[in-house]
Design a protein around this motif. Structure first.
Motif, PDB file in Angstrom:
ATOM      1  N   SER A   1       0.848  -1.187   0.000  1.00 36.66           N
ATOM      2  CA  SER A   1       0.000   0.000   0.000  1.00 36.66           C
ATOM      3  C   SER A   1       0.882   1.235   0.000  1.00 36.66           C
ATOM      4  CB  SER A   1      -0.905   0.007   1.243  1.00 36.66           C
ATOM      5  OG  SER A   1      -1.615   1.221   1.338  1.00 36.66           O
ATOM      6  N   THR A   2       0.567   2.166  -0.892  1.00 32.48           N
ATOM      7  CA  THR A   2       1.324   3.414  -0.980  1.00 32.48           C
ATOM      8  C   THR A   2       0.362   4.589  -0.943  1.00 32.48           C
ATOM      9  OG1 THR A   2       3.061   2.391  -2.314  1.00 32.48           O
ATOM     10  CG2 THR A   2       2.907   4.788  -2.379  1.00 32.48           C
ATOM     11  N   ALA A   3       0.595   5.522  -0.055  1.00 32.49           N
ATOM     12  CA  ALA A   3      -0.249   6.710   0.037  1.00 32.49           C
ATOM     13  C   ALA A   3       0.063   7.671  -1.108  1.00 32.49           C
ATOM     14  CB  ALA A   3      -0.029   7.404   1.378  1.00 32.49           C
ATOM     15  N   PHE A   4      -0.931   8.493  -1.467  1.00 27.47           N
ATOM     16  CA  PHE A   4      -0.742   9.443  -2.556  1.00 27.47           C
ATOM     17  C   PHE A   4      -1.613  10.675  -2.315  1.00 27.47           C
ATOM     18  CE2 PHE A   4      -4.382   6.892  -3.807  1.00 27.47           C
ATOM     19  CZ  PHE A   4      -5.291   7.859  -4.232  1.00 27.47           C
ATOM     20  N   VAL A   5      -1.281  11.729  -3.044  1.00 29.11           N
ATOM     21  CA  VAL A   5      -2.139  12.912  -3.133  1.00 29.11           C
ATOM     22  C   VAL A   5      -2.517  13.082  -4.598  1.00 29.11           C
ATOM     23  CG1 VAL A   5      -2.303  15.410  -2.840  1.00 29.11           C
ATOM     24  CG2 VAL A   5      -1.088  14.027  -1.141  1.00 29.11           C
ATOM     25  N   TYR A   6      -3.813  13.204  -4.857  1.00 35.77           N
ATOM     26  CA  TYR A   6      -4.297  13.386  -6.218  1.00 35.77           C
ATOM     27  C   TYR A   6      -4.750  14.825  -6.398  1.00 35.77           C
ATOM     28  CZ  TYR A   6      -7.428  13.224 -10.242  1.00 35.77           C
ATOM     29  OH  TYR A   6      -8.051  13.494 -11.433  1.00 35.77           O
ATOM     30  N   ASN A   7      -4.295  15.461  -7.471  1.00 41.74           N
ATOM     31  CA  ASN A   7      -4.687  16.825  -7.801  1.00 41.74           C
ATOM     32  C   ASN A   7      -5.584  16.787  -9.040  1.00 41.74           C
ATOM     33  OD1 ASN A   7      -4.953  19.505  -8.543  1.00 41.74           O
ATOM     34  ND2 ASN A   7      -2.814  20.017  -8.116  1.00 41.74           N
ATOM     35  N   PRO A   8      -6.903  17.034  -8.888  1.00 39.38           N
ATOM     36  CA  PRO A   8      -7.793  16.943 -10.039  1.00 39.38           C
ATOM     37  C   PRO A   8      -7.589  18.074 -11.043  1.00 39.38           C
ATOM     38  CG  PRO A   8      -8.991  17.718  -8.112  1.00 39.38           C
ATOM     39  CD  PRO A   8      -7.628  17.333  -7.634  1.00 39.38           C
ATOM     40  N   ARG A   9      -6.936  19.161 -10.638  1.00 39.22           N
ATOM     41  CA  ARG A   9      -6.734  20.270 -11.569  1.00 39.22           C
ATOM     42  C   ARG A   9      -5.847  19.872 -12.746  1.00 39.22           C
ATOM     43  NH1 ARG A   9      -5.757  25.373  -7.366  1.00 39.22           N
ATOM     44  NH2 ARG A   9      -7.850  25.331  -6.425  1.00 39.22           N
ATOM     45  N   ASN A  10      -4.834  19.072 -12.451  1.00 33.65           N
ATOM     46  CA  ASN A  10      -3.951  18.647 -13.540  1.00 33.65           C
ATOM     47  C   ASN A  10      -3.879  17.125 -13.665  1.00 33.65           C
ATOM     48  OD1 ASN A  10      -2.456  18.061 -11.274  1.00 33.65           O
ATOM     49  ND2 ASN A  10      -0.911  19.665 -11.635  1.00 33.65           N
ATOM     50  N   ASP A  11      -4.789  16.407 -12.969  1.00 31.19           N
ATOM     51  CA  ASP A  11      -4.924  14.957 -13.086  1.00 31.19           C
ATOM     52  C   ASP A  11      -3.602  14.256 -12.786  1.00 31.19           C
ATOM     53  OD1 ASP A  11      -6.314  12.588 -13.515  1.00 31.19           O
ATOM     54  OD2 ASP A  11      -5.788  12.517 -15.645  1.00 31.19           O
ATOM     55  N   THR A  12      -2.994  14.621 -11.642  1.00 33.21           N
ATOM     56  CA  THR A  12      -1.721  14.014 -11.267  1.00 33.21           C
ATOM     57  C   THR A  12      -1.836  13.311  -9.922  1.00 33.21           C
ATOM     58  OG1 THR A  12      -0.982  16.077 -10.230  1.00 33.21           O
ATOM     59  CG2 THR A  12      -0.341  15.701 -12.521  1.00 33.21           C
ATOM     60  N   PHE A  13      -1.117  12.197  -9.813  1.00 38.97           N
ATOM     61  CA  PHE A  13      -0.970  11.465  -8.561  1.00 38.97           C
ATOM     62  C   PHE A  13       0.469  11.647  -8.076  1.00 38.97           C
ATOM     63  CE2 PHE A  13      -4.541   9.357 -10.494  1.00 38.97           C
ATOM     64  CZ  PHE A  13      -5.339   8.951  -9.436  1.00 38.97           C
ATOM     65  N   VAL A  14       0.625  12.079  -6.839  1.00 35.09           N
ATOM     66  CA  VAL A  14       1.954  12.225  -6.256  1.00 35.09           C
ATOM     67  C   VAL A  14       2.078  11.248  -5.093  1.00 35.09           C
ATOM     68  CG1 VAL A  14       3.580  13.768  -5.109  1.00 35.09           C
ATOM     69  CG2 VAL A  14       2.070  14.654  -6.908  1.00 35.09           C
ATOM     70  N   PRO A  15       2.934  10.214  -5.213  1.00 36.30           N
ATOM     71  CA  PRO A  15       3.096   9.276  -4.104  1.00 36.30           C
ATOM     72  C   PRO A  15       3.834   9.915  -2.941  1.00 36.30           C
ATOM     73  CG  PRO A  15       4.657   8.772  -5.845  1.00 36.30           C
ATOM     74  CD  PRO A  15       3.780   9.865  -6.370  1.00 36.30           C
ATOM     75  N   LEU A  16       3.457   9.534  -1.738  1.00 33.72           N
ATOM     76  CA  LEU A  16       4.159  10.004  -0.551  1.00 33.72           C
ATOM     77  C   LEU A  16       5.378   9.127  -0.296  1.00 33.72           C
ATOM     78  CD1 LEU A  16       1.451  11.504  -0.285  1.00 33.72           C
ATOM     79  CD2 LEU A  16       1.597  11.128   2.190  1.00 33.72           C
ATOM     80  N   PRO A  17       6.386   9.672   0.387  1.00 36.03           N
ATOM     81  CA  PRO A  17       7.586   8.864   0.668  1.00 36.03           C
ATOM     82  C   PRO A  17       7.245   7.631   1.494  1.00 36.03           C
ATOM     83  CG  PRO A  17       7.968  11.188   1.154  1.00 36.03           C
ATOM     84  CD  PRO A  17       6.496  11.039   0.902  1.00 36.03           C
ATOM     85  N   THR A  18       7.958   6.553   1.232  1.00 35.64           N
ATOM     86  CA  THR A  18       7.811   5.340   2.034  1.00 35.64           C
ATOM     87  C   THR A  18       9.187   4.709   2.190  1.00 35.64           C
ATOM     88  OG1 THR A  18       6.556   3.291   2.309  1.00 35.64           O
ATOM     89  CG2 THR A  18       7.314   3.829   0.084  1.00 35.64           C
ATOM     90  N   GLU A  19       9.232   3.562   2.823  1.00 36.23           N
ATOM     91  CA  GLU A  19      10.489   2.874   3.074  1.00 36.23           C
ATOM     92  C   GLU A  19      10.336   1.417   2.649  1.00 36.23           C
ATOM     93  OE1 GLU A  19      11.571   3.285   7.181  1.00 36.23           O
ATOM     94  OE2 GLU A  19      10.811   5.333   7.273  1.00 36.23           O
ATOM     95  N   SER A  20      11.447   0.789   2.317  1.00 33.32           N
ATOM     96  CA  SER A  20      11.423  -0.627   1.962  1.00 33.32           C
ATOM     97  C   SER A  20      10.881  -1.433   3.138  1.00 33.32           C
ATOM     98  CB  SER A  20      12.836  -1.093   1.613  1.00 33.32           C
ATOM     99  OG  SER A  20      12.845  -2.482   1.339  1.00 33.32           O
ATOM    100  N   GLY A  21       9.975  -2.366   2.831  1.00 28.17           N
ATOM    101  CA  GLY A  21       9.408  -3.202   3.885  1.00 28.17           C
ATOM    102  C   GLY A  21       8.292  -2.536   4.667  1.00 28.17           C
ATOM    103  N   HIS A  22       7.809  -1.397   4.182  1.00 30.68           N
ATOM    104  CA  HIS A  22       6.746  -0.666   4.857  1.00 30.68           C
ATOM    105  C   HIS A  22       5.599  -0.393   3.886  1.00 30.68           C
ATOM    106  CE1 HIS A  22      10.076   0.038   7.618  1.00 30.68           C
ATOM    107  NE2 HIS A  22       9.215   0.490   8.511  1.00 30.68           N
ATOM    108  N   ALA A  23       4.408  -0.162   4.446  1.00 31.37           N
ATOM    109  CA  ALA A  23       3.245   0.261   3.674  1.00 31.37           C
ATOM    110  C   ALA A  23       2.712   1.547   4.277  1.00 31.37           C
ATOM    111  CB  ALA A  23       2.164  -0.816   3.695  1.00 31.37           C
ATOM    112  N   THR A  24       2.229   2.458   3.445  1.00 27.94           N
ATOM    113  CA  THR A  24       1.701   3.730   3.923  1.00 27.94           C
ATOM    114  C   THR A  24       0.238   3.879   3.547  1.00 27.94           C
ATOM    115  OG1 THR A  24       2.529   4.800   1.910  1.00 27.94           O
ATOM    116  CG2 THR A  24       3.904   4.966   3.877  1.00 27.94           C
TER     117      THR A  24
END
Length: 234
Positions: A1-24
């Motif tokens: 699982s990877t967290a993200f922020v979606y911006n509908p103005r420009n239809d972009t997904f930006v993943p949040l930082p994570t670490e190996s062996g972790h889920a956000t």
């Protein structure tokens, strides 16, 4: 699982930082784009809460907790969440955290589950707590989930709808709340004015004013509700 922020103005997904062996998991966001959630170590099962602001991920762990979640954040930056103490089978407690003051308030401990999620700009918070035995309030209808509203002064009002399991997840700055009554496999969403005054209240809502199969999870100040719907194959 990877967290993200979606911006509908420009239809972009930006993943949040994570670490190996972790889920956000990203769970809450305010009007200026500050995100809260939690990051879980897939090896140990333990988790820390996080606040993600302008590209900086700050991890938070309640002292003595093995699992800390952040679930909501208002436009003043106040964060709601919950923590599981001692072990992954240990008790849960509700949290309200003010990063500017580095101050955390704890409330609503439960041997089973406490979830604190919605918060408005006044600082009122809502959630649910599983109560049993001597924890059940006078007038309560047995073991199970009770919804609660904790106002900005710290006064907690427990309630159930039609004597059933009750869960609250969203609150507007005008005191409207959403959640559901009944077990998660057979939920009925509601949108009502938040009960106030402290103590326990058993609220009665007509069946036609409950939404079968729906769970209310969040609410805007204009009254729009986000949630999910359960549907089963015959």
């Amino acid at each position: 699982s990877t967290a993200f922020v979606y911006n509908p103005r420009n239809d972009t997904f930006v993943p949040l930082p994570t670490e190996s062996g972790h889920a956000t998991w990203g769970i809450g966001i305010n009007d200026v784009g500050v995100v809260v959630g939690h990051i879980k170590n897939l090896g140990t099962g333990h988790a820390d809460a996080f606040i993600y602001d302008k590209g900086v991920m700050t991890r938070l762990s309640f002292p003595g907790a093995v699992y800390t979640e952040a679930r909501g954040i208002n436009n003043r930056g106040i964060v709601t969440g919950n923590a599981q103490l001692e072990s992954l089978e240990g008790p849960w407690i509700g949290l309200v955290y003010d990063p500017a003051k580095n101050k955390v308030e704890t409330f609503m401990p439960s041997a089973v589950e406490t979830i604190v999620q919605g918060i408005n700009d006044r600082g009122d918070v809502v959630g649910s707590v599983w109560l049993r035995g001597g924890e059940v309030p006078v007038g309560g209808s047995g073991n199970g989930f009770y919804g609660f509203v904790r106002d900005a002064r710290g006064v907690v009002t427990l309630f159930r709808i039609n004597g059933d399991h009750t869960v609250v997840r969203g609150i507007s700055s005008y005191g409207r709340i959403t959640g559901w009554a009944g077990p998660s496999v057979n939920p009925r969403a509601f949108v009502i004015d938040a009960p106030t005054g402290g103590g326990f209240q058993n609220l009665t809502i007509a069946e036609e004013d409950l939404y079968d199969g729906f769970q209310g999870q969040g609410m805007t100040n204009s009254g729009r509700v986000v949630g999910n719907f359960w549907e089963y194959d015959e």
